[in-house]
Structure formats: structure tokens, C-alpha cells
Design a protein around this motif. Structure first.
Motif, mmCIF file in Angstrom:
data_model
loop_
_atom_site.group_PDB
_atom_site.id
_atom_site.type_symbol
_atom_site.label_atom_id
_atom_site.label_comp_id
_atom_site.label_asym_id
_atom_site.label_seq_id
_atom_site.Cartn_x
_atom_site.Cartn_y
_atom_site.Cartn_z
ATOM 1 N N THR A 77 0.602 -1.571 0.270
ATOM 2 C CA THR A 77 0.415 -0.205 -0.395
ATOM 3 C C THR A 77 0.448 1.754 0.173
ATOM 4 O O THR A 77 -0.043 1.843 0.034
ATOM 5 C CB THR A 77 -0.973 -0.025 0.901
ATOM 6 N N THR A 78 2.104 1.143 0.021
ATOM 7 C CA THR A 78 3.188 2.315 -0.164
ATOM 8 C C THR A 78 2.943 3.141 -1.483
ATOM 9 O O THR A 78 3.636 4.012 -2.215
ATOM 10 C CB THR A 78 4.593 2.087 0.269
ATOM 11 N N GLN A 83 -3.254 1.156 -3.135
ATOM 12 C CA GLN A 83 -4.410 1.356 -2.306
ATOM 13 C C GLN A 83 -5.483 1.485 -3.159
ATOM 14 O O GLN A 83 -6.581 1.552 -2.624
ATOM 15 C CB GLN A 83 -3.424 2.287 -2.520
ATOM 16 N N ASN A 121 -1.724 3.977 5.890
ATOM 17 C CA ASN A 121 -1.778 3.841 4.746
ATOM 18 C C ASN A 121 -3.052 3.866 4.053
ATOM 19 O O ASN A 121 -2.290 4.881 2.937
ATOM 20 C CB ASN A 121 -0.665 2.438 4.804
ATOM 21 N N THR A 125 -4.186 8.805 1.504
ATOM 22 C CA THR A 125 -4.578 8.610 0.200
ATOM 23 C C THR A 125 -5.604 9.416 -0.267
ATOM 24 O O THR A 125 -6.896 9.646 0.365
ATOM 25 C CB THR A 125 -4.296 6.714 -0.495
#
Length: 128
Positions: A77-78, A83, A121, A125
Motif C-alpha cells: 500500500t505504499t 491502494q 497507509n 491516500t
């Protein structure tokens, strides 16, 4: 792991669906290790396999598998593509919140910390 080609990675990802616990656990550890590098993350996300969904299914597995799956998702999810894949899945939010509550009630601070990292994380976003 960084020298693995897409075919090798897809073969490992397929083992995440294995019915045998020991094989799932080993495959999950390999996937988690792959997510430790940008090259590994890119290769996993290039795959036709929906690695995010497969890892998401493993969040409710035995602790060893679940912890590896959560750590892999933290690393994945980086990347914005991962994401976007997870933010649209209603099952992600309920699974991760359930994991946080379970880890807290079982007094498992390490797993709780990893779950909270994943939530962090996802909520930082634009779509989170």
C-alpha cells in the motif's frame, strides 16, 4: 528475490490459495519478502493475479499467515495501484478493523501495530 521473473512470482502467488496451511504460510512469507523492494512490489502488481485480494483473504487465517499477509499489504500500500485496488473493497475495511480489534483483545501489540500501519497507509491516500 529481486531477480525473479513474472512467471516465478505468479507461481508463488498461486500458492496463497493452497488449502494446506504450511504451503500458504511459506508462500505468504515469500510474497512479504518480495514487497520489501520496489522491484518486488512492481512485479507483484504487474501480475495478472490479484495479489491484494489474495492477501486480503488471508487476514483471517492463522496468526503466522495473517501477520505475513498484513505486513505484505503494508508494503504494497505504499504503491498507489495497490491502494486503489484495496480502497474499493468493502471487505478490506471490515477485515482490517476486525484484525485490529482481535489483536487488541488478544494483547498482540506487534500485530496490532502492523494493522494500524496498514490503516494509516490506506487513509493517507486521496481516496482514503
Amino acid at each position: 528475490f529481486e531477480t525473479m521473473d513474472l512467471e516465478d512470482v505468479e507461481e508463488i502467488v498461486d500458492f496463497l490459495k493452497e488449502s494446506r496451511y504450511d504451503i500458504r504460510a511459506e508462500a505468504c512469507k515469500h510474497v512479504m519478502n518480495l514487497t520489501g523492494s520496489e522491484t518486488g512490489i512492481s512485479t507483484l502488481l504487474l501480475s495478472d493475479k490479484d495479489v491484494c485480494s489474495l492477501l486480503l483473504r488471508l487476514l483471517g487465517d492463522a496468526e503466522v499467515v495473517s501477520t505475513s499477509a498484513t505486513k505484505a499489504l503494508v508494503n504494497l500500500t505504499t504503491h498507489p495501484r495497490a491502494q486503489m485496488t484495496l480502497v474499493a473493497k468493502q471487505s478490506f475495511w471490515s477485515s482490517i478493523l476486525e484484525l485490529v480489534l482481535t489483536a487488541e483483545s488478544e494483547k498482540n501489540p506487534e500485530h496490532s501495530r502492523v494493522c494500524l500501519m496498514l490503516l494509516n497507509n490506506m487513509t493517507t491516500t486521496e481516496d482514503g
